[in-house]
Design an enzyme around this catalytic site. Structure first.
Site, PDB file in Angstrom:
ATOM      1  CB  CYS A   1      21.897  -2.088  52.512  1.00  0.00           C
ATOM      2  SG  CYS A   1      22.644  -3.530  51.698  1.00  0.00           S
TER       3      CYS A   1
ATOM      4  CD  GLN B   1      11.042 -29.632  29.028  1.00  0.00           C
ATOM      5  OE1 GLN B   1      12.223 -29.539  28.701  1.00  0.00           O
ATOM      6  NE2 GLN B   1      10.628 -29.451  30.296  1.00  0.00           N
TER       7      GLN B   1
ATOM      8  CG  ASP C   1       7.689 -30.181  32.154  1.00  0.00           C
ATOM      9  OD1 ASP C   1       7.499 -30.466  33.356  1.00  0.00           O
ATOM     10  OD2 ASP C   1       8.479 -29.292  31.803  1.00  0.00           O
TER      11      ASP C   1
ATOM     12  N   GLY D   1      13.328 -26.893  31.081  1.00  0.00           N
ATOM     13  CA  GLY D   1      14.503 -27.685  30.729  1.00  0.00           C
ATOM     14  C   GLY D   1      15.768 -26.882  30.529  1.00  0.00           C
TER      15      GLY D   1
ATOM     16  CG  HIS E   1      21.217  -7.535  50.416  1.00  0.00           C
ATOM     17  ND1 HIS E   1      21.281  -6.195  50.091  1.00  0.00           N
ATOM     18  CD2 HIS E   1      22.095  -8.163  49.592  1.00  0.00           C
ATOM     19  CE1 HIS E   1      22.176  -6.014  49.124  1.00  0.00           C
ATOM     20  NE2 HIS E   1      22.679  -7.195  48.813  1.00  0.00           N
TER      21      HIS E   1
ATOM     22  CG  ASP F   1       6.502 -26.501  40.789  1.00  0.00           C
ATOM     23  OD1 ASP F   1       5.551 -26.947  41.468  1.00  0.00           O
ATOM     24  OD2 ASP F   1       7.679 -26.560  41.182  1.00  0.00           O
ATOM     25  CB  SER F   2       3.612 -29.623  36.813  1.00  0.00           C
ATOM     26  OG  SER F   2       4.937 -30.121  36.615  1.00  0.00           O
ATOM     27  N   GLY F   3       5.069 -30.049  39.791  1.00  0.00           N
ATOM     28  CA  GLY F   3       5.618 -31.117  40.621  1.00  0.00           C
ATOM     29  C   GLY F   3       6.633 -31.975  39.890  1.00  0.00           C
ATOM     30  N   GLY F   4       6.638 -31.869  38.560  1.00  0.00           N
ATOM     31  CA  GLY F   4       7.516 -32.733  37.765  1.00  0.00           C
ATOM     32  C   GLY F   4       8.994 -32.555  38.093  1.00  0.00           C
TER      33      GLY F   4
ATOM     34  CB  CYS G   1      21.634  -1.977  48.604  1.00  0.00           C
ATOM     35  SG  CYS G   1      20.125  -2.947  48.866  1.00  0.00           S
TER      36      CYS G   1
ATOM     37  CB  CYS H   1      17.437  -3.873  51.136  1.00  0.00           C
ATOM     38  SG  CYS H   1      18.906  -4.498  51.986  1.00  0.00           S
TER      39      CYS H   1
ATOM     40  CG  ASP I   1      10.945 -20.162  39.178  1.00  0.00           C
ATOM     41  OD1 ASP I   1      10.853 -20.371  37.949  1.00  0.00           O
ATOM     42  OD2 ASP I   1      11.380 -21.012  39.980  1.00  0.00           O
TER      43      ASP I   1
END
Lengths: 367, 367
Positions: A303, A183, A127, A210, A329, A73-76, A298, A300, A260
Site C-alpha cells: 500500500c 471435538q 484427532d 472441527g 498486504h 498440525d497432526s496431519g489428520g 494501510c 504495508c 491460523d
C-alpha cells in the site's frame, strides 16, 4: 506464550507455511510483517521431504531456516481433505498420498513421532475429523475416538520425553509442547464432555477443532463461546483453521488466543485484497486506472508503494509479483489487526475496537 | 551514465522486468540487490496494459512504482520471437498479439511514440531482426532497412521533443534518451557500415543488436570486439540480450557498458543456480541433504540463510519461494559480478579479475 524458540504475544495469528514456506513471501517478509509464529503441515512434510530427512537436518527450524516458533498440525485434517482413499480404524488413519499414491498409516503415536522429528515448538495430537454436519451419534463416536487417540498421543510423547525413548525417533526439540484438541461437532454437550476428558489427560494447552469447516459464523461463535471458557484459563486456547478478520475479533472476545488460516494467503493469490471496509477483487475492470493503494489507510509495503491499477495489471498479466504483493498486504492486514487487538486488550479498549471494526468491515466483497 | 531518474554506474547489468515487474522479486528486492536500472519490454506493455493507460498514469515509473532508471526496448525482438503471423514491410512490422490475436502495426514512428508514452529513460529504435545465420544479402538488407528505420525513429523523436509535437502522444519523460542499434549479422563489413550510418544519424548512445541469438560465444566476442571500439568512446555501449556471466566479463573487456539478459531470472525459475564454479541444477538428488548454501562464498540473502537441501525441497514441491530465493541469488550473482568489475576497472585490476574469473567459472552445469 513461551516456546523453545522464543515468546509469542497473544492473541496471535499464525501464517500457514504448508510445505515449510508461506506461499508468496520469504521468511524475511514474515519478520518484517511481525509474524511471531508460523504453522507447518505435518501431512505435507511427512510425505515430502519426509520427517526423517528433516530430523537429519536438525529439525524443521534448521531445515527451513526459521528460528522463531513453529506449530505443526497432526496431519489428520489433510488426510481427511486431501489424501486419496483414506480408511479410518481405531488404530489410526490409512491413506494414499495425493502426490504418488503411496500408502501410509498415521496413528496417534506415529503423528507424535513425526512431529517429534520435525521438532516444532507446538505439536498437535491426531484427532478424527468428520464431515459436517454430523448427527449426534457420529459426532459422539468421533469425539470419543479423538479422546482415546489423544491419550495414546500423550503417552507416546511422555515416552519420547522420558528415560526409555524410541531409538528410531530423533527428538529434535526436547522442549516441544503438545496440545490436545476438543471435538464434538456442533453439539454443546459433546464439546463439554470432550473438554473434560481431554483436560483430564493433561496437555500443555488445548485447541478447538472441527470448526471453521463451512458452518455459518454464528454457529462457530456460539460453539467457541461455549467451549473456550471451559478450557484452562492459564493456557493458550487455539481455534484451528479460522477465519476471516471479523471471525478473529469475535473469537478473541470469546477467549481464543491463537489462530491460523490459509485465507489471507490463498485469497491473495486469487486477487482478493482485504481493506478496512472488506475484500476487493483486484481483477475488476473498475481498478484498471485506479491510482489509489489497495487500502488507503494501510501501512504495508504494497500500500505504501503501489496502486490498484498496477496490482490489477500484475494479476491480469499473471506476474508472480501479484501473488507476492497481495500476500504481503493480506498478511499485514491480519497481523496488524492482531497487534491492534493486543494493544486494545492491554489498554482496556477491546470492546470499542470490536464495535468499530464491525461498523466498517463487511466480509462481502466490496464491488 | 546520467538519466532523468538518476545515474547508473557502468558497466551495468539490467534485470529484465518484462511486464513492469522482474519475475520472482519485488522492487524492494531489486533495491537491496543494488540494481540501478531495469529493462521493460515495449511489446508486452504496448499490448497490456497499453501505453495509453500507462501515459494516463503518468508514465511507466509512476505506474509500476519504480523511481530509478528504466530502459525500454523497441518491441521489435518480441515481434520476431513471440508474436503470431508477423509481416515486415518497409513501413514497419505487422503482427498479431500472442495474447488475443489482435492485429497491430509497429512502425519506427509508432515504436518511438509508444516509448515516449511509457516515458522510459532510454528508448530504443525499432530495428529489423532476422533469423541467424543469415547470408550476406539478407543481413545487408536488414541492416540497411534498420538504418532507414533508425532515421525515421530519430526524426519522430525530434518532432516529439520539438515545437510541433503530436497531441495524440503524451511525452511522459521529456529527458528520454534514444539509442540507435547496430545490425549486420556476423559480417564485419556490414557491422562497420551500420556503425557509420547509425552514428551519422546521431543518437544519445548506441547498442549492438542481433547477437546473443544462438551463435557460439567466440562469434559474439569477435563481433563485439570488432564493433564496440568503433562506437563513440564518450557514450555508453549496450550489448542487447547478453549473456552468461563469462560473456559479460569478455564483452566488458571489449568495451561494452550495458547488458540485459533473462538468463539469471529464467534459469532461477528452472532451478539453475549460479556459483563461482558454474551453474548447479538444484533439483538434483545429490542436493537432497546438502546443508551448504548454493554458493558458499556468496553474500546474498538466499546463501546467508538457506541450504541446498531446503532450496531443492522448495523446487521439487513447486513452492513460489523457490523462484524467489533462486532469483534473488542469481541476480545477486550478476549484480555483484558487475560491482566487482567496476571496482577492478577503477583500481586497474580488471585483467586479473578476468583471468581469475575464467579459472574458476565454467558455464557448463557442475553436476
Amino acid at each position: 506464550m513461551q516456546t523453545p524458540h522464543g515468546s509469542v504475544e497473544t492473541p496471535a495469528f499464525m501464517p500457514v507455511g504448508t510445505q515449510g514456506a508461506v506461499k508468496g513471501v520469504t521468511h524475511r517478509d514474515l519478520d518484517d510483517l511481525g509474524a511471531q509464529i508460523i504453522l507447518g503441515n505435518t501431512y505435507h512434510l511427512f510425505l515430502r521431504p519426509g520427517d526423517g530427512l528433516i530430523a537429519r537436518a536438525g529439525g524443521l527450524h534448521k531445515f527451513i531456516g526459521w528460528d522463531r516458533p513453529i506449530l505443526t498440525d497432526s496431519g489428520g485434517y489433510q488426510i481427511f481433505s486431501l489424501a486419496d482413499r483414506r480408511r479410518v480404524s481405531e488404530d489410526g488413519a490409512e491413506f494414499q498420498s495425493h502426490l504418488d499414491g503411496s500408502r501410509h498409516l498415521l496413528t496417534p503415536e506415529r503423528a507424535t513421532d513425526v512431529q517429534a522429528q520435525l521438532g516444532s515448538d507446538i505439536a498437535m495430537v491426531l484427532d478424527e475429523c468428520i464431515a459436517t454436519p454430523a448427527d449426534d451419534t457420529a459426532a459422539r463416536a468421533a469425539m470419543e475416538r479423538s479422546v482415546r487417540w489423544a491419550g495414546r498421543a500423550r503417552r507416546r510423547l511422555l515416552q519420547l520425553r522420558g528415560d526409555d525413548p524410541d531409538p528410531a525417533v530423533t527428538v529434535t526439540n526436547p522442549g516441544q509442547a503438545q496440545f490436545g484438541i476438543i471435538q464434538g461437532g456442533v453439539h454443546h454437550a459433546l464439546r463439554t464432555e470432550s473438554v473434560q476428558a481431554t483436560v483430564e489427560i493433561g496437555f500443555e494447552a488445548y485447541a478447538i477443532g472441527g470448526l471453521s469447516v463451512g458452518e455459518p459464523p454464528e454457529v462457530t461463535y456460539d460453539l467457541v463461546g461455549h467451549t473456550a471458557p471451559q478450557l484452562p484459563e492459564d493456557r493458550p486456547r487455539y481455534l484451528m483453521g479460522s477465519g476471516m478478520p471479523d471471525d478473529l475479533i469475535e473469537c478473541v472476545a470469546r477467549g481464543v488466543d491463537l489462530f491460523d488460516c490459509v485465507l489471507p494467503t490463498r485469497n491473495a493469490r486469487n486477487g482478493q485484497l482485504l481493506t478496512r471496509t472488506g475484500p476487493i477483487a483486484i481483477r475488476n475492470t473498475r481498478y484498471a486506472e485506479d491510482p489509489a493503494p489497495p487500502d488507503p489507510g494501510c501501512g504495508c509495503y504494497t500500500c505504501r508503494h503501489f496502486s490498484r491499477a498496477y496490482l490489477r495489471h500484475l494479476y491480469v498479466a499473471r506476474e508472480m509479483a501479484a501473488a507476492t504483493l497481495n500476500t504481503l498486504h493480506n498478511l499485514y492486514f491480519y497481523l496488524d489487526t492482531m497487534r491492534a487487538v493486543r494493544k486494545a486488550i492491554m489498554s482496556g479498549t477491546f470492546d470499542k475496537l470490536r464495535s468499530e471494526f464491525h461498523q466498517t468491515f463487511s466480509r462481502r466483497s466490496q464491488h
